[in-house]
Design a protein around this motif. Structure first.
Motif, PDB file in Angstrom:
ATOM      1  N   THR A   1       1.002  -1.794   0.090  1.00 10.96           N
ATOM      2  CA  THR A   1      -0.360  -0.373   0.454  1.00 10.96           C
ATOM      3  C   THR A   1       1.236   1.095  -0.166  1.00 10.96           C
ATOM      4  OG1 THR A   1      -1.349  -0.981   1.440  1.00 10.96           O
ATOM      5  CG2 THR A   1      -2.152   1.205   1.325  1.00 10.96           C
ATOM      6  N   VAL A   2       1.539   1.284   0.602  1.00 11.25           N
ATOM      7  CA  VAL A   2       2.901   2.599   0.471  1.00 11.25           C
ATOM      8  C   VAL A   2       3.804   2.632  -0.228  1.00 11.25           C
ATOM      9  CG1 VAL A   2       4.313   3.532   2.516  1.00 11.25           C
ATOM     10  CG2 VAL A   2       2.841   2.513   2.826  1.00 11.25           C
TER      11      VAL A   2
ATOM     12  N   ILE B   1     -11.732   1.202  -3.115  1.00 11.89           N
ATOM     13  CA  ILE B   1     -11.295   0.845  -4.791  1.00 11.89           C
ATOM     14  C   ILE B   1     -11.648   2.364  -5.535  1.00 11.89           C
ATOM     15  CG2 ILE B   1     -12.659  -0.002  -6.496  1.00 11.89           C
ATOM     16  CD1 ILE B   1     -12.404  -2.987  -4.964  1.00 11.89           C
ATOM     17  N   ALA B   2     -13.095   2.800  -4.859  1.00 20.01           N
ATOM     18  CA  ALA B   2     -13.409   4.068  -5.767  1.00 20.01           C
ATOM     19  C   ALA B   2     -12.325   5.356  -5.723  1.00 20.01           C
ATOM     20  CB  ALA B   2     -14.912   4.897  -5.136  1.00 20.01           C
TER      21      ALA B   2
ATOM     22  N   LEU C   1      -2.824   0.808  -4.272  1.00 19.26           N
ATOM     23  CA  LEU C   1      -3.107  -0.513  -3.558  1.00 19.26           C
ATOM     24  C   LEU C   1      -3.598  -0.859  -2.579  1.00 19.26           C
ATOM     25  CD1 LEU C   1      -0.237  -2.722  -6.095  1.00 19.26           C
ATOM     26  CD2 LEU C   1      -2.835  -1.873  -7.269  1.00 19.26           C
ATOM     27  N   GLY C   2      -3.924  -0.126  -2.144  1.00 21.81           N
ATOM     28  CA  GLY C   2      -4.930  -0.395  -0.530  1.00 21.81           C
ATOM     29  C   GLY C   2      -5.918  -1.483  -0.995  1.00 21.81           C
ATOM     30  N   TRP C   3      -6.702  -0.942  -1.902  1.00 20.62           N
ATOM     31  CA  TRP C   3      -8.173  -2.370  -1.684  1.00 20.62           C
ATOM     32  C   TRP C   3      -6.864  -3.495  -1.333  1.00 20.62           C
ATOM     33  CZ3 TRP C   3      -7.372  -6.041  -4.987  1.00 20.62           C
ATOM     34  CH2 TRP C   3      -5.904  -6.553  -6.503  1.00 20.62           C
ATOM     35  N   ALA C   4      -6.407  -4.093  -2.012  1.00 26.82           N
ATOM     36  CA  ALA C   4      -5.970  -4.748  -1.444  1.00 26.82           C
ATOM     37  C   ALA C   4      -5.550  -5.705  -0.306  1.00 26.82           C
ATOM     38  CB  ALA C   4      -4.041  -5.680  -1.946  1.00 26.82           C
TER      39      ALA C   4
ATOM     40  N   VAL D   1      -6.297   3.069   5.794  1.00 27.88           N
ATOM     41  CA  VAL D   1      -6.190   1.844   5.418  1.00 27.88           C
ATOM     42  C   VAL D   1      -5.620   1.005   6.331  1.00 27.88           C
ATOM     43  CG1 VAL D   1      -5.901   0.033   3.519  1.00 27.88           C
ATOM     44  CG2 VAL D   1      -7.297   2.657   1.881  1.00 27.88           C
ATOM     45  N   ILE D   2      -4.844   1.597   6.353  1.00 26.76           N
ATOM     46  CA  ILE D   2      -3.332   1.111   6.699  1.00 26.76           C
ATOM     47  C   ILE D   2      -3.937   1.262   8.215  1.00 26.76           C
ATOM     48  CG2 ILE D   2      -0.965   0.944   8.005  1.00 26.76           C
ATOM     49  CD1 ILE D   2       0.260   2.133   5.107  1.00 26.76           C
ATOM     50  N   THR D   3      -4.409   1.755   8.807  1.00 23.93           N
ATOM     51  CA  THR D   3      -4.360   2.171  10.701  1.00 23.93           C
ATOM     52  C   THR D   3      -5.552   1.335  10.522  1.00 23.93           C
ATOM     53  OG1 THR D   3      -4.283   3.893  10.251  1.00 23.93           O
ATOM     54  CG2 THR D   3      -4.962   3.726  12.128  1.00 23.93           C
ATOM     55  N   TYR D   4      -7.189   1.176   9.505  1.00 27.59           N
ATOM     56  CA  TYR D   4      -8.159   0.628   9.865  1.00 27.59           C
ATOM     57  C   TYR D   4      -7.882  -1.377  10.018  1.00 27.59           C
ATOM     58  CZ  TYR D   4     -12.938  -1.389   9.093  1.00 27.59           C
ATOM     59  OH  TYR D   4     -13.804  -1.636   9.426  1.00 27.59           O
TER      60      TYR D   4
END
Length: 201
Positions: A32-33, A64-65, A39-42, A103-106
């Motif tokens: 993601t980083v 994704i949006a 690619l945070g959706w992965a 994304v990373i925190t959640y």
């Protein structure tokens, strides 16, 4: 009375080892980083598959949006940084930072909380404990087990019948009979003696 068969056990979610979980988290966070959030959706897809909660599936669609919108915004900006306005550059930076942080925190928070709720993994070779029966099963199984007829074993014809021991005569009874016989013999002797004395006179 109808018997109830064993209920099929529901499959339980197995917990991977801590090393596997750590490796997967490091890979998804680094992905993601390095992709600047594209690619945070992965990571969100992994979380939705693990937890299977509607909220995580909804957040996956939102991420994704946002990724599609960020990709479209980057493609629309000029390649030369000097031609990009300060407002557009600031907006894109805030978009990327906010997407990465969210994304990373959640993802880490929700996945760690999910596996902590499952409990620690059982050690290798430990016997699995059966799940306790549900209250519905207890109410229907208990009368069935209580009213089962007891099986009586038939008598074995080859075993010899045991005779009760005959009571032995008490010693006191023998002494009493012997004393009565002695008294009777003394009485008879006395009678014979008296009859002889009468004849002699």
């Amino acid at each position: 009375m109808h018997g109830y068969g064993p209920m099929p056990q529901q499959p339980t979610t197995s917990r991977p080892s801590p090393a596997t979980l750590t490796t997967v988290r490091v890979i998804l966070v680094a992905l993601t980083v390095l992709s600047c959030g594209l690619l945070g959706w992965a990571a969100m897809l992994r979380l939705a598959i693990v937890t299977r909660r509607p909220r995580d599936w909804f957040l996956l669609v939102v991420v994704i949006a946002l990724n599609i919108g960020l990709f479209a915004f980057i493609m629309a900006t000029p390649d030369d940084p000097d031609q990009m306005s300060d407002a557009a550059a600031l907006f894109m930076m805030l978009w990327i930072v906010g997407l990465l942080a969210g994304v990373i925190t959640y993802y880490l928070y929700a996945e760690i909380r999910h596996y902590n709720a499952l409990g620690a993994p059982a050690p290798y070779g430990a016997p699995a404990h059966p799940a306790p029966p549900l209250p519905y099963q207890q109410q229907h199984l208990a009368p069935h087990h209580q009213h089962q007829p007891q099986q009586h074993q038939p008598p074995n014809p080859y075993t010899a019948p045991t005779t009760p021991p005959t009571p032995k005569p008490a010693p006191q009874r023998l002494d009493q009979v012997r004393a009565e016989l002695d008294e009777l013999s003394d009485y008879l002797r006395k009678e014979n003696k008296d009859s002889r004395d009468g004849e002699g006179r």
